[in-house]
Scaffold this motif. Structure first.
Motif, PDB file in Angstrom:
ATOM      1  N   SER A  99       0.856  -1.189   0.000  1.00  0.00           N
ATOM      2  CA  SER A  99       0.000   0.000   0.000  1.00  0.00           C
ATOM      3  C   SER A  99       0.887   1.232   0.000  1.00  0.00           C
ATOM      4  N   ALA A 100       0.364   2.313  -0.555  1.00  0.00           N
ATOM      5  CA  ALA A 100       1.104   3.571  -0.607  1.00  0.00           C
ATOM      6  C   ALA A 100       0.124   4.713  -0.770  1.00  0.00           C
ATOM      7  N   GLY A 101       0.561   5.873  -0.352  1.00  0.00           N
ATOM      8  CA  GLY A 101      -0.273   7.056  -0.495  1.00  0.00           C
ATOM      9  C   GLY A 101       0.547   8.303  -0.256  1.00  0.00           C
ATOM     10  N   VAL A 102      -0.130   9.433  -0.043  1.00  0.00           N
ATOM     11  CA  VAL A 102       0.545  10.705   0.199  1.00  0.00           C
ATOM     12  C   VAL A 102      -0.013  11.326   1.470  1.00  0.00           C
ATOM     13  N   ASN A 103       0.869  11.667   2.380  1.00  0.00           N
ATOM     14  CA  ASN A 103       0.486  12.360   3.603  1.00  0.00           C
ATOM     15  C   ASN A 103       0.241  13.819   3.256  1.00  0.00           C
ATOM     16  N   ARG A 104      -1.003  14.250   3.361  1.00  0.00           N
ATOM     17  CA  ARG A 104      -1.349  15.601   2.905  1.00  0.00           C
ATOM     18  C   ARG A 104      -0.861  16.683   3.869  1.00  0.00           C
ATOM     19  N   THR A 105      -0.437  16.289   5.069  1.00  0.00           N
ATOM     20  CA  THR A 105       0.108  17.272   6.000  1.00  0.00           C
ATOM     21  C   THR A 105       1.543  17.641   5.627  1.00  0.00           C
ATOM     22  N   THR A 106       2.293  16.647   5.164  1.00  0.00           N
ATOM     23  CA  THR A 106       3.708  16.867   4.825  1.00  0.00           C
ATOM     24  C   THR A 106       3.971  16.840   3.319  1.00  0.00           C
ATOM     25  N   GLY A 107       3.081  16.178   2.567  1.00  0.00           N
ATOM     26  CA  GLY A 107       3.319  15.988   1.136  1.00  0.00           C
ATOM     27  C   GLY A 107       4.160  14.763   0.841  1.00  0.00           C
ATOM     28  N   PHE A 108       4.550  14.030   1.887  1.00  0.00           N
ATOM     29  CA  PHE A 108       5.426  12.877   1.705  1.00  0.00           C
ATOM     30  C   PHE A 108       4.652  11.674   1.163  1.00  0.00           C
ATOM     31  N   VAL A 109       5.252  11.007   0.207  1.00  0.00           N
ATOM     32  CA  VAL A 109       4.755   9.698  -0.187  1.00  0.00           C
ATOM     33  C   VAL A 109       5.084   8.727   0.941  1.00  0.00           C
ATOM     34  N   TYR A 110       4.116   7.892   1.317  1.00  0.00           N
ATOM     35  CA  TYR A 110       4.375   6.909   2.361  1.00  0.00           C
ATOM     36  C   TYR A 110       3.897   5.544   1.883  1.00  0.00           C
ATOM     37  N   GLY A 111       4.316   4.504   2.579  1.00  0.00           N
ATOM     38  CA  GLY A 111       3.883   3.158   2.219  1.00  0.00           C
ATOM     39  C   GLY A 111       4.825   2.121   2.762  1.00  0.00           C
ATOM     40  N   GLY A 112       4.689   0.905   2.248  1.00  0.00           N
ATOM     41  CA  GLY A 112       5.539  -0.187   2.688  1.00  0.00           C
ATOM     42  C   GLY A 112       5.083  -0.758   4.008  1.00  0.00           C
ATOM     43  N   SER A 113       5.873  -1.704   4.507  1.00  0.00           N
ATOM     44  CA  SER A 113       5.575  -2.336   5.786  1.00  0.00           C
ATOM     45  C   SER A 113       6.858  -2.921   6.341  1.00  0.00           C
ATOM     46  N   GLU A 114       6.783  -3.379   7.586  1.00  0.00           N
ATOM     47  CA  GLU A 114       7.963  -3.981   8.197  1.00  0.00           C
ATOM     48  C   GLU A 114       8.308  -5.329   7.584  1.00  0.00           C
ATOM     49  N   TYR A 115       7.422  -5.846   6.732  1.00  0.00           N
ATOM     50  CA  TYR A 115       7.657  -7.151   6.125  1.00  0.00           C
ATOM     51  C   TYR A 115       8.192  -7.055   4.697  1.00  0.00           C
ATOM     52  N   ASN A 116       8.247  -5.843   4.163  1.00  0.00           N
ATOM     53  CA  ASN A 116       8.641  -5.656   2.768  1.00  0.00           C
ATOM     54  C   ASN A 116       9.792  -4.655   2.701  1.00  0.00           C
ATOM     55  N   CYS A 117      10.754  -4.927   1.826  1.00  0.00           N
ATOM     56  CA  CYS A 117      11.925  -4.047   1.740  1.00  0.00           C
ATOM     57  C   CYS A 117      11.555  -2.643   1.284  1.00  0.00           C
ATOM     58  N   GLY A 118      10.665  -2.525   0.319  1.00  0.00           N
ATOM     59  CA  GLY A 118      10.130  -1.221  -0.039  1.00  0.00           C
ATOM     60  C   GLY A 118      10.750  -0.564  -1.238  1.00  0.00           C
ATOM     61  N   THR A 119      12.023  -0.189  -1.172  1.00  0.00           N
ATOM     62  CA  THR A 119      12.624   0.557  -2.280  1.00  0.00           C
ATOM     63  C   THR A 119      13.851  -0.188  -2.793  1.00  0.00           C
ATOM     64  N   TRP A 120      14.828   0.548  -3.270  1.00  0.00           N
ATOM     65  CA  TRP A 120      16.032  -0.082  -3.817  1.00  0.00           C
ATOM     66  C   TRP A 120      16.832  -0.812  -2.744  1.00  0.00           C
ATOM     67  N   MET A 121      16.618  -0.466  -1.489  1.00  0.00           N
ATOM     68  CA  MET A 121      17.334  -1.129  -0.391  1.00  0.00           C
ATOM     69  C   MET A 121      16.593  -2.427  -0.083  1.00  0.00           C
TER      70      MET A 121
END
Length: 766
Positions: free
Chosen positions: A546-568
């Motif tokens: 899952s992913a979305g955008v935090n409208r308070t900060t404008g940051f894209v957020y998502g991922g979980s503690e079970y998934n690596c998420g990005t290039w790392m």
């Protein structure tokens, strides 16, 4: 000396060296004891020209004693080879104890061939040659084939035991040799048919087989050989070819195959075949090819010229020129083979550099340093056709009314790294190849391949892909037109089967817009093909994304503690250490690299919209009515306002471990099975971005010149590493303080690309 029988072979082999050599009296007189340079107070014996009998003359020595006469003959041979310019040397170990050394004079096409049979161990009594049985101990020896006319036996010699051998007596008065029991059997300047040690059989007019009929351990023979006319003509032809290759003489009579025009018409994918192609790429063609394996050395890194000086294509030309190589003596073939391939490589490399002048965009590369040239060759090294990694492209029928997706092998793909990421889906690893696109495709002017790259699927977040669109528009003349380029959607919805007939074709700008809209709306899905076949180590919950955008900060957020998420993307693999199935560096929440890419994307789209090159000013705001637009400019401003409140730099990280060893399983949770992949090793592509960022901010900070010097000093280390690399590339990563990491790819696309990016920015820094 290993034994008394090894004296003569030792001095004979030394005499064939192209340098000064000499021996001592004790050696020449075969003194079988060690003479102390500290305590010895005896004199050597006196020289005499008279004949000395074995039972007499303990205080005398002459040329017939020991191996003195043979040393004299070998000294004359050694001097004549030096004065006669016998400057080319070839060594052949015929068997464990026998060595053949050839010295060749190209001026008169004449060779001196010396065969020496060493004696590394004291022979059995039954193998010791005697005056009455000089062949004793010869046994079987492999014949030697000599190509050319044997003009003479310059010298043949062996040490024999006399009929009545005498024990060595260590004189109290003189230093004496053991020549009373041993006799030198020697002949000089004789015809081969008069030899007592070898026999010669002619195989054909150009070859002679040397049989060693009486050649016990401790024997030597030196032959003078004149090259036959056919061999001479072959050398002349090859030498002329070498000269013309060096001078790039396109009007030569030897260039009837138009070798230069062939080279200059090769495209960069074809040049990749000639210069590079690692073993896995070559095997991917299913043609039976592969990298050469040299016994005692191993597998060559490339199948092409860069790795081995071995030819792969242009086969007809090589076939003809190698026909001349076949007729010259075998001892000369390695030398001329090396000359041919090395000269061709240099000539070919010159043609390759010339090809960069085709487009004005090549001026940076064409006028750049050697380091720039070498990095730019990474574009050739890593971009080629690969059957198992074919990029899709849109094809039209003749009328242009029907379009469909084609997977024909017509678009070169970029390898993320060699050799581990060179074939299959791993070759087109999205994060690596899109980050590498600016350096390897745009800076080098490969705009057509770069445009096709956008038709391929991507693994990482769309902001990476969109940022490459920004680079494309900046580098390519009228590059913004790509935003209206038709794109065929293979997967329109998350659960669609692949659509290959072009059912959904959209302009690229609409695909970009949809990606941004989906993120502002929020996405949630389970990965297609979830399970062990997709990721054998990840826990089941990790496939839910899952992913979305935090409208308070404008940051894209998502991922979980079970998934690596990005290039790392390192997932734990160690049961022993307890990190199995746990992401080493989970990016759940708002990852800084995604926020940075999002900021860059928004800034660019804001400008493109204002310049009327992008049709959308923002995305539909899901928090308001559908007609309300959340502009890119608003989103960009929010990110700028909030970013520094949430991110900072730690001085230390307790989890840091700079040495990455992927295969090692231990009880160390932080490093077992390479768990520290993204938590310590030094990633070269990140170095590139860091140095570029320094240059960007240096101007505003008023320290541009000193920053340039700092950047250059760091680039010097990378240049040295690239020059010393057998692969002629920059690795994926290094261990702590730049130490070699054996589990890293020796060539990684984004490492070369991001370093080339730095050099480009360095030249254009204001």
């Amino acid at each position: 000396v290993r034994s008394i029988w090894d004296c003569l072979p030792t001095v004979a082999l030394a005499s064939m060296a192209g340098c000064s050599f000499g021996s001592t009296r004790g050696f020449d007189e075969i003194v079988p004891i060690q003479i102390s340079v500290v305590s010895e107070d005896r004199f050597y014996t006196t020289w005499t020209k008279s004949v000395i009998q074995p039972k007499d003359g303990r205080g005398l020595v002459g040329k017939a004693q020991g191996i003195i006469k043979a040393v004299h003959a070998l000294n004359k041979l050694h001097c004549s080879m030096g004065y006669g310019h016998f400057n080319e040397l070839y060594v052949d170990q015929m068997d464990q104890d026998t060595v053949a050394v050839t010295r060749f004079c190209p001026g008169i096409n004449q060779s001196i061939v010396l065969v020496a049979r060493s004696c590394f161990h004291e022979p059995n009594i039954t193998d010791i040659p005697t005056l009455y049985n000089p062949a004793q101990g010869t046994g079987f020896m492999k014949p030697l084939v000599v190509e050319g006319n044997i003009m003479e036996v310059i010298v043949e010699a062996r040490l024999l035991v006399r009929e009545r051998p005498m024990e060595y007596v260590n004189s109290q008065e003189f230093i004496t040799g053991w020549w009373q029991s041993h006799s030198l059997d020697i002949r000089e300047n004789i015809k081969s048919q008069n030899s007592e040690m070898i026999s010669v059989q002619s195989q054909d007019p150009t070859k002679n087989e040397i049989n060693f009929v009486s050649f016990p351990p401790g024997s030597i023979v030196a032959l003078r050989v004149q090259m036959e006319s056919s061999s001479y003509n072959g050398i002349i032809t090859i030498s002329e070819c070498l000269a013309e290759l060096k001078n790039r003489n396109q009007d030569s009579q030897l260039d009837n195959l138009h070798i230069f025009s062939i080279i200059e018409k090769l495209g960069l994918p074809e040049i990749n075949y000639v210069l590079y192609r690692c073993n896995s790429e070559e095997k991917d063609d299913n043609t039976g090819g592969g990298a050469y394996v040299i016994p005692g050395y191993g597998e060559l890194v490339y199948c092409g010229l860069q790795g081995s000086y071995c030819f792969i294509v242009l086969g007809h030309w090589f076939h003809l020129i190698f026909n001349y190589l076949k007729v010259i003596p075998i001892s000369l073939r390695p030398k001329f083979f090396d000359d041919l391939l090395k000269t061709f490589y240099v000539s070919f490399d010159g043609s390759l550099r010339l090809s960069y002048s085709i487009s004005p965009m090549y001026s940076f590369v064409r006028n750049g340093s050697r380091f720039v040239h070498t990095l730019a060759l990474g574009s050739v090294q890593l971009i080629s056709n690969c059957k198992s990694a074919i990029l899709p492209s849109i094809v039209e029928n003749d009328s242009g009314t029907d379009k469909q997706i084609s997977f024909r092998l017509q678009v070169p793909s970029m390898a993320a790294g060699l050799p581990h990421f060179s074939t299959g889906s791993m070759r087109c690893w999205g994060r690596d190849t899109f980050i590498a696109l600016r350096g390897l495709m745009l800076i080098t002017g490969r705009f057509k391949e770069a445009r096709h790259r956008y038709n391929s699927c991507l693994w990482w977040m769309p902001t990476t892909w969109i940022n490459t669109e920004f680079d494309y528009c900046a580098f390519v003349p009228n590059g913004h037109m790509i935003l209206h380029h038709p794109v065929a959607r293979m997967y329109v919805a998350d659960d669609d089967e692949p659509k290959l007939k072009g059912e959904t074709i959209q302009p690229l700008c609409d695909v970009i817009q949809e990606a941004l809209q989906r993120h502002i709306d929020g996405i949630a899905f389970r990965e297609r093909g979830a399970g062990s076949m997709l990721d054998r180590d990840m826990k089941d919950k990790g496939f839910d994304v899952s992913a979305g955008v935090n409208r308070t900060t404008g940051f894209v957020y998502g991922g979980s503690e079970y998934n690596c998420g990005t290039w790392m993307d390192k997932m734990g693999e160690s049961h022993v250490a307890g990190n199995y199935g746990i992401p080493a560096t989970p990016r759940n929440g708002s990852a800084i690299e995604i926020i940075g890419l999002c900021k860059s994307t928004l800034r660019w789209l804001t400008k493109m919209y204002k310049d009327e090159k992008y049709p959308y000013s923002g995305v539909n705001d899901p928090l308001k009515s559908k007609r309300s637009i959340y502009t890119f400019e608003e989103w960009d401003s929010l990110l700028l306002e909030t970013f520094e409140n949430y991110f900072w730099i730690d001085d230390e990280d307790w989890n840091y471990n700079g040495n990455y060893i992927n295969w090692l399983e231990s009880s160390d949770y932080k490093s077992s099975k390479g768990f520290n992949y993204h938590q310590g090793p030094e990633w070269i592509w990140c170095t590139g971005y860091f140095l570029r960022a320094m240059l960007t901010f240096a101007g505003a900070a008023g320290c541009l010149e000193e920053t340039k010097e700092f950047v250059k000093s760091h680039l010097a280390d990378l240049e040295k590493a690239m020059e010393e690399s057998d692969w002629k590339g920059l690795p994926e990563l290094t261990n702590k303080d730049g130490e070699l990491c054996s589990d890293s790819c020796p060539v990684q696309a984004w490492s070369a690309a991001c370093t080339l990016d730095v050099l480009y920015d360095l030249e254009h820094a204001l």
